[in-house]
Design a protein around this motif. Structure first.
Motif: not given
Length: 285
Positions: A83-98
C-alpha cells in the motif's frame, strides 16, 4: 517522504464504465466526496487472513503523520499486501494526515472484500494491492472529472491549456526518484463574452508519486494530459486521475500557491466562477 515496512496477500482491478454526477466542492470540503474503485472480481473471503493483513497495512499507513508520501508492505501467512498514500503537494502535514486517516477508514467500507482498491480525495490518494506496484507506472484504472460549464472559444482555450499543462508536467517530473514530484502553474487564457475578448486565469496542477523516476513520471503525466481530450475537452475545469499521477485545471484557485511562485495576474474581465457547477464523473478502462 519515507518508506515503512510491516507484515500480508493477491491481484487486479476490475473496472466498470459508468457516468454519475456529483457537485463540485471547494478543496476544504472535498474530503467528504472521494472517488474510489474496488476490484469486485478479485475478492478475498470475509474474516480471512488477507482481511486482517489489510487492516494492519492501513493502520501502518494511517499512523504515519510526518510525511506526505509513504509506502508499506505486510507479509502475511499466505500472500503479501502492499500500500501507499500520497498527499497533494501543497497541503500541510496535518491536513495530509487527516486525509489519509479518512481514506484508511473509508476504503475498507467501500471495498470490503476487494484484494485491490484505490481512493482519490482532493487532498490525497491511497491504494493497496496484493501485487507490488511500487516504482511502476499505473495508468489504469482512470477517472475523469469534468466541469459541465463550457468555455466560449474551446479551440483557443484548449491550445493554451495544453501548453500550460505540459510545462507544469515538465516541472513536476524534474525531481529525482524519491523526491516530491509536484508543480502548479497559473496563467491567462483568452475567452469571450459575446463579442468581447476577455482573459481568465487558468490554474493547473500536475503530480506523480515520488517512487517514479523522472522519465516514468513524464510518461505518466503525458498520458493523463492526453486524456484531458477524452474527459474535459472545451470545459472550464477538469482532471484525470491515475494511480501513479494526476493532472487538474480550473478557472479558480484550488491549490495553495507555492512559496516562491508569483501571485497570478487577476483576470482582465472576470467571468462567473466554476465553483458550484455540476461535475461529471467518468470511470473507464
Amino acid at each position: 517522504m519515507k518508506t515503512s515496512m510491516v507484515m500480508a496477500s493477491s491481484h487486479k482491478i476490475f473496472l466498470l464504465f459508468f457516468f454519475i454526477t456529483f457537485l463540485l466542492f471547494p478543496t476544504t470540503q472535498a474530503q467528504t466526496d472521494p472517488y474510489h474503485i474496488c476490484s469486485p472480481n478479485k475478492n478475498f473471503a470475509a474474516n480471512s487472513a488477507f482481511q486482517s493483513d489489510r487492516a494492519r497495512l492501513l493502520s501502518s499507513l494511517a499512523s504515519n503523520n510526518a510525511t506526505d508520501f509513504n509506502t508499506a508492505t505486510v507479509v502475511g501467512r499466505a500472500n503479501t499486501v502492499h500500500g501507499l498514500f500520497m498527499c497533494r503537494g501543497d497541503v500541510d502535514l496535518t491536513t495530509c494526515h487527516q486525509c489519509v486517516v479518512n481514506a484508511t477508514q473509508r476504503l475498507p467500507s467501500d471495498c470490503p472484500v476487494s484484494k485491490e482498491a484505490i481512493v482519490w480525495y482532493d487532498e490525497c490518494l491511497l491504494r493497496y494491492s496484493n501485487r507490488s506496484f511500487f516504482s511502476t507506472v499505473d495508468t489504469r484504472p482512470r477517472i475523469g472529472l469534468l466541469n459541465t460549464q463550457n468555455v466560449s472559444n474551446p479551440a483557443s482555450f484548449m491550445r493554451t491549456l495544453y501548453d500550460i499543462m505540459n510545462k507544469t508536467a515538465n516541472e513536476a517530473a524534474k525531481p529525482a526518484m524519491g523526491e516530491k514530484k509536484y508543480a502548479s502553474t497559473a496563467r491567462q487564457a483568452s475567452t469571450t463574452r459575446g463579442d468581447i475578448l476577455a482573459f481568465r486565469t487558468v490554474y493547473c496542477l500536475a503530480q506523480c508519486t515520488p517512487d517514479l523516476s523522472s522519465s516514468d513520471c513524464s510518461r505518466c503525466l503525458s498520458g493523463a494530459i492526453g486524456d484531458l481530450n477524452w474527459c474535459c475537452d472545451g470545459k472550464e475545469g477538469g482532471r484525470v486521475l491515475y494511480p501513479s499521477c494526476n493532472v487538474r485545471y480550473e478557472l479558480y484557485p484550488f491549490y495553495l500557491p507555492e512559496a516562491a511562485a508569483p501571485t497570478p495576474t487577476p483576470a482582465i474581465v472576470p467571468l462567473p466562477g466554476s465553483q458550484g457547477k455540476a461535475l461529471t464523473y467518468l470511470l473507464k478502462l
